[in-house]
Scaffold this active site. Structure first.
Site: not given
Length: 253
Positions: A158, A162
């Protein structure tokens, strides 16, 4: 169809932060809000809201598919002559692993949705954005993707996704600077959504310290959205390429 309304497209407007954005924006005078969902018929709360708010239009969109993004843009183009603000909010957070533990399919899923997804949607909607002077593109990002304020969180895939989308935002802010776009990434905070509920459940089992931190800083979607909109409503050309927290403070890349 020509419209004097300010037109928003919210990718991932069917739940959580995205749905709160749809509700807040569509409650304003003079707005038209398009909200995407992978399966609009299953987005019951969004569908109910749109029934009482005729300025809300639901659009089918699978961000992992460029063809789906193109079809969504074609659908919107039949209803309006352009869009002012593209908010790239679709994303997943299903990576509660260290780098050594994360399976390959987890890395791939996060890259497909959180990185290629926004790219697919922006490329599809670019022509509609150029029809208006506003030309604002908002990437929902996360502090987990910051290198300048790095914290080991256990969100491996994750966080990487990002960081990658922040790079993409920054690159676009340079590539299209002469076309008067304003691109930003924004961290919505740790928001009480179904997605974050999964994280809290996981850290209950694996990291009491992280669980304590998450519970301390968690805010409700309405607080996140009202704060983020203060940032977006006041964007100026010189803010192009910036990375914000929901409260308007700057996050280092």
């Amino acid at each position: 169809m020509a419209t004097t309304n300010k037109v928003y497209f919210i990718a991932g407007g069917n739940r959580g932060i995205g749905l709160s954005l749809v509700k807040e924006l569509s409650s304003r005078e003079g707005t038209t809000v398009f909200a995407s969902a992978r399966k609009p018929e299953a987005a019951t709360e969004l569908q109910e809201w749109s029934k009482s708010h005729p300025n809300v239009k639901t659009v089918e969109l699978d961000v992992t598919s460029q063809q789906s993004a193109n079809e969504a843009a074609q659908s919107v183009a039949k209803a309006v002559d352009g869009i002012d603000v593209l908010w790239l909010n679709s994303g997943i957070c299903q990576s509660y692993y260290t780098v050594m533990e994360a399976p390959e399919e987890v890395w791939n899923a996060h890259y497909q949705t959180n990185v290629l997804g926004p790219i697919h949607v922006f490329k599809a909607f670019y022509p509609l954005l150029t029809k208006k002077k506003t030309r604002q593109v908002i990437f929902t990002s996360s502090e987990c993707g910051s290198m300048g304020d790095f914290r080991a969180t256990g969100f491996s895939a994750y966080g990487q996704s990002k960081a990658a989308i922040n790079f993409t935002m920054k690159e676009l802010s340079v590539e299209l600077a002469d076309e008067h776009f304003t691109f930003i990434s924004i961290h919505p905070g740790v928001v009480k959504t179904d997605m974050n509920a999964d994280a809290i459940k996981k850290f209950t089992e694996t990291s009491p310290e992280m669980l304590t931190y998450l519970k301390k800083v968690t805010i409700i979607p309405e607080e996140s959205v009202s704060s983020m909109l203060k940032v977006v409503d006041n964007l100026k050309p010189e803010n192009n390429g910036s990375f914000y927290r929901y409260d308007g403070t700057i996050i280092p890349f």
